[in-house]
Design a protein around this motif. Structure first.
Motif, PDB file in Angstrom:
ATOM      1  N   ASN A 227      35.683  71.933  -5.551  1.00 42.61           N
ATOM      2  CA  ASN A 227      37.054  71.939  -6.035  1.00 42.61           C
ATOM      3  C   ASN A 227      37.782  70.731  -5.472  1.00 42.61           C
ATOM      4  O   ASN A 227      37.507  70.274  -4.368  1.00 42.61           O
ATOM      5  CB  ASN A 227      37.762  73.232  -5.637  1.00 42.61           C
ATOM      6  N   LEU A 228      38.709  70.215  -6.251  1.00 39.49           N
ATOM      7  CA  LEU A 228      39.390  68.979  -5.887  1.00 39.49           C
ATOM      8  C   LEU A 228      40.882  69.233  -5.755  1.00 39.49           C
ATOM      9  O   LEU A 228      41.517  69.740  -6.679  1.00 39.49           O
ATOM     10  CB  LEU A 228      39.126  67.922  -6.962  1.00 39.49           C
ATOM     11  N   ILE A 229      41.426  68.887  -4.593  1.00 41.24           N
ATOM     12  CA  ILE A 229      42.868  68.954  -4.372  1.00 41.24           C
ATOM     13  C   ILE A 229      43.344  67.534  -4.101  1.00 41.24           C
ATOM     14  O   ILE A 229      42.949  66.915  -3.114  1.00 41.24           O
ATOM     15  CB  ILE A 229      43.231  69.865  -3.182  1.00 41.24           C
ATOM     16  N   ASN A 230      44.169  67.015  -5.004  1.00 40.75           N
ATOM     17  CA  ASN A 230      44.772  65.691  -4.827  1.00 40.75           C
ATOM     18  C   ASN A 230      46.122  65.889  -4.150  1.00 40.75           C
ATOM     19  O   ASN A 230      47.003  66.526  -4.718  1.00 40.75           O
ATOM     20  CB  ASN A 230      44.980  65.012  -6.183  1.00 40.75           C
ATOM     21  N   ILE A 231      46.276  65.359  -2.948  1.00 41.09           N
ATOM     22  CA  ILE A 231      47.503  65.569  -2.182  1.00 41.09           C
ATOM     23  C   ILE A 231      48.253  64.248  -2.071  1.00 41.09           C
ATOM     24  O   ILE A 231      47.686  63.236  -1.655  1.00 41.09           O
ATOM     25  CB  ILE A 231      47.191  66.102  -0.771  1.00 41.09           C
ATOM     26  N   SER A 232      49.521  64.276  -2.450  1.00 39.53           N
ATOM     27  CA  SER A 232      50.367  63.105  -2.234  1.00 39.53           C
ATOM     28  C   SER A 232      51.553  63.531  -1.380  1.00 39.53           C
ATOM     29  O   SER A 232      52.079  64.635  -1.533  1.00 39.53           O
ATOM     30  CB  SER A 232      50.831  62.501  -3.561  1.00 39.53           C
ATOM     31  N   THR A 233      51.947  62.660  -0.470  1.00 37.46           N
ATOM     32  CA  THR A 233      53.047  62.967   0.438  1.00 37.46           C
ATOM     33  C   THR A 233      54.079  61.850   0.382  1.00 37.46           C
ATOM     34  O   THR A 233      53.760  60.711   0.046  1.00 37.46           O
ATOM     35  CB  THR A 233      52.554  63.127   1.886  1.00 37.46           C
ATOM     36  N   TYR A 234      55.306  62.194   0.723  1.00 37.93           N
ATOM     37  CA  TYR A 234      56.378  61.209   0.662  1.00 37.93           C
ATOM     38  C   TYR A 234      56.525  60.418   1.957  1.00 37.93           C
ATOM     39  O   TYR A 234      57.204  59.409   1.995  1.00 37.93           O
ATOM     40  CB  TYR A 234      57.702  61.871   0.272  1.00 37.93           C
ATOM     41  N   LYS A 235      55.902  60.886   3.022  1.00 40.01           N
ATOM     42  CA  LYS A 235      55.882  60.135   4.272  1.00 40.01           C
ATOM     43  C   LYS A 235      54.678  60.587   5.083  1.00 40.01           C
ATOM     44  O   LYS A 235      54.057  61.601   4.776  1.00 40.01           O
ATOM     45  CB  LYS A 235      57.183  60.285   5.055  1.00 40.01           C
ATOM     46  N   ASN A 236      54.351  59.846   6.117  1.00 42.46           N
ATOM     47  CA  ASN A 236      53.102  60.089   6.840  1.00 42.46           C
ATOM     48  C   ASN A 236      53.101  61.307   7.747  1.00 42.46           C
ATOM     49  O   ASN A 236      52.046  61.827   8.066  1.00 42.46           O
ATOM     50  CB  ASN A 236      52.732  58.857   7.669  1.00 42.46           C
ATOM     51  N   ASP A 237      54.255  61.783   8.179  1.00 38.88           N
ATOM     52  CA  ASP A 237      54.252  62.856   9.169  1.00 38.88           C
ATOM     53  C   ASP A 237      54.461  64.252   8.579  1.00 38.88           C
ATOM     54  O   ASP A 237      54.821  65.174   9.288  1.00 38.88           O
ATOM     55  CB  ASP A 237      55.288  62.583  10.258  1.00 38.88           C
ATOM     56  N   VAL A 238      54.227  64.409   7.288  1.00 45.00           N
ATOM     57  CA  VAL A 238      54.360  65.744   6.713  1.00 45.00           C
ATOM     58  C   VAL A 238      53.206  66.622   7.183  1.00 45.00           C
ATOM     59  O   VAL A 238      52.138  66.132   7.542  1.00 45.00           O
ATOM     60  CB  VAL A 238      54.416  65.724   5.167  1.00 45.00           C
ATOM     61  N   ILE A 239      53.459  67.908   7.167  1.00 45.64           N
ATOM     62  CA  ILE A 239      52.462  68.862   7.644  1.00 45.64           C
ATOM     63  C   ILE A 239      51.827  69.551   6.446  1.00 45.64           C
ATOM     64  O   ILE A 239      52.516  70.077   5.578  1.00 45.64           O
ATOM     65  CB  ILE A 239      53.133  69.908   8.554  1.00 45.64           C
ATOM     66  N   TYR A 240      50.527  69.508   6.382  1.00 46.47           N
ATOM     67  CA  TYR A 240      49.799  70.325   5.428  1.00 46.47           C
ATOM     68  C   TYR A 240      48.446  70.639   6.037  1.00 46.47           C
ATOM     69  O   TYR A 240      48.041  70.036   7.021  1.00 46.47           O
ATOM     70  CB  TYR A 240      49.685  69.664   4.050  1.00 46.47           C
ATOM     71  N   PHE A 241      47.775  71.590   5.462  1.00 48.62           N
ATOM     72  CA  PHE A 241      46.573  72.156   6.058  1.00 48.62           C
ATOM     73  C   PHE A 241      45.454  72.101   5.024  1.00 48.62           C
ATOM     74  O   PHE A 241      45.159  73.086   4.354  1.00 48.62           O
ATOM     75  CB  PHE A 241      46.867  73.585   6.516  1.00 48.62           C
ATOM     76  N   GLU A 242      44.836  70.933   4.914  1.00 48.64           N
ATOM     77  CA  GLU A 242      43.893  70.674   3.825  1.00 48.64           C
ATOM     78  C   GLU A 242      42.674  71.593   3.865  1.00 48.64           C
ATOM     79  O   GLU A 242      42.256  72.121   2.834  1.00 48.64           O
ATOM     80  CB  GLU A 242      43.468  69.208   3.846  1.00 48.64           C
ATOM     81  N   LYS A 243      42.105  71.801   5.030  1.00 47.97           N
ATOM     82  CA  LYS A 243      40.917  72.658   5.138  1.00 47.97           C
ATOM     83  C   LYS A 243      41.225  74.064   4.622  1.00 47.97           C
ATOM     84  O   LYS A 243      40.479  74.632   3.821  1.00 47.97           O
ATOM     85  CB  LYS A 243      40.443  72.715   6.590  1.00 47.97           C
ATOM     86  N   GLU A 244      42.336  74.619   5.064  1.00 43.21           N
ATOM     87  CA  GLU A 244      42.722  75.964   4.651  1.00 43.21           C
ATOM     88  C   GLU A 244      43.107  76.015   3.173  1.00 43.21           C
ATOM     89  O   GLU A 244      42.876  77.017   2.501  1.00 43.21           O
ATOM     90  CB  GLU A 244      43.870  76.481   5.517  1.00 43.21           C
ATOM     91  N   MET A 245      43.681  74.925   2.662  1.00 42.01           N
ATOM     92  CA  MET A 245      44.009  74.880   1.237  1.00 42.01           C
ATOM     93  C   MET A 245      42.728  75.000   0.407  1.00 42.01           C
ATOM     94  O   MET A 245      42.707  75.709  -0.608  1.00 42.01           O
ATOM     95  CB  MET A 245      44.761  73.587   0.904  1.00 42.01           C
ATOM     96  N   HIS A 246      41.669  74.342   0.853  1.00 37.14           N
ATOM     97  CA  HIS A 246      40.386  74.452   0.150  1.00 37.14           C
ATOM     98  C   HIS A 246      39.821  75.871   0.251  1.00 37.14           C
ATOM     99  O   HIS A 246      39.280  76.395  -0.727  1.00 37.14           O
ATOM    100  CB  HIS A 246      39.384  73.426   0.685  1.00 37.14           C
TER     101      HIS A 246
END
Length: 155
Positions: free
Chosen positions: A6-25
């Protein structure tokens, strides 16, 4: 379903945003299992500022306030029946709003972010919560997908 395709394309508006890519997958894999989706899922996630969230919320929902998450689905599931993948759509997540809600609800940022991510996925698949019956059904589905991660308020 083939794991990890599965593919999740993540874009952020600045470098210090918090997201949890492993858990999103992990959540996306649970989502595919729950709905018995046996093909690659493609999902776009944009993490945006409060300003952008408010602007989009007004433009698409006529609500002049910042919101935590917006779901923009492609809704043409008949088309994707014939394709070797399923493009769910886009989730627009407001990082600042999630941080504030985590404090209000006494959750960790991780729990708030990932629960709303799961909630947004279920919206993209066509579920809503306009009536009490719909809300109960949607909450059950979200919990079924989210709870296996065992993320608590303090994580």
């Amino acid at each position: 379903m083939v794991k990890n395709t599965n593919l999740i394309n993540i874009s952020t508006y600045k470098n210090d945003v918090i997201y949890f890519e492993k858990e999103m997958h992990e959540i996306l894999n649970n989502f595919a299992k729950y709905f018995k989706i046996n093909k690659q899922i493609i999902l776009d996630v944009s993490i945006v500022s409060s300003y952008t969230s408010r602007k989009l919320n007004f433009e698409y929902r006529q609500k002049d306030k910042t919101t935590d998450i917006l779901s923009f689905g492609y809704d043409d599931f008949d088309l994707y029946d014939k394709m070797p993948f399923l493009n769910l759509g886009e989730l627009v997540i407001c990082n600042n709003k999630i941080k504030k809600q985590a404090i209000i609800f006494n959750h960790s940022i991780k729990r708030e972010f990932l629960y709303l991510f799961t909630h947004g996925l279920v919206h993209l698949y066509g579920y809503d919560h306009q009536s009490e019956k719909e809300k109960k059904e949607m909450d059950f589905i979200v919990d079924s997908i989210f709870n296996p991660l065992k993320i608590t308020r303090n994580d």
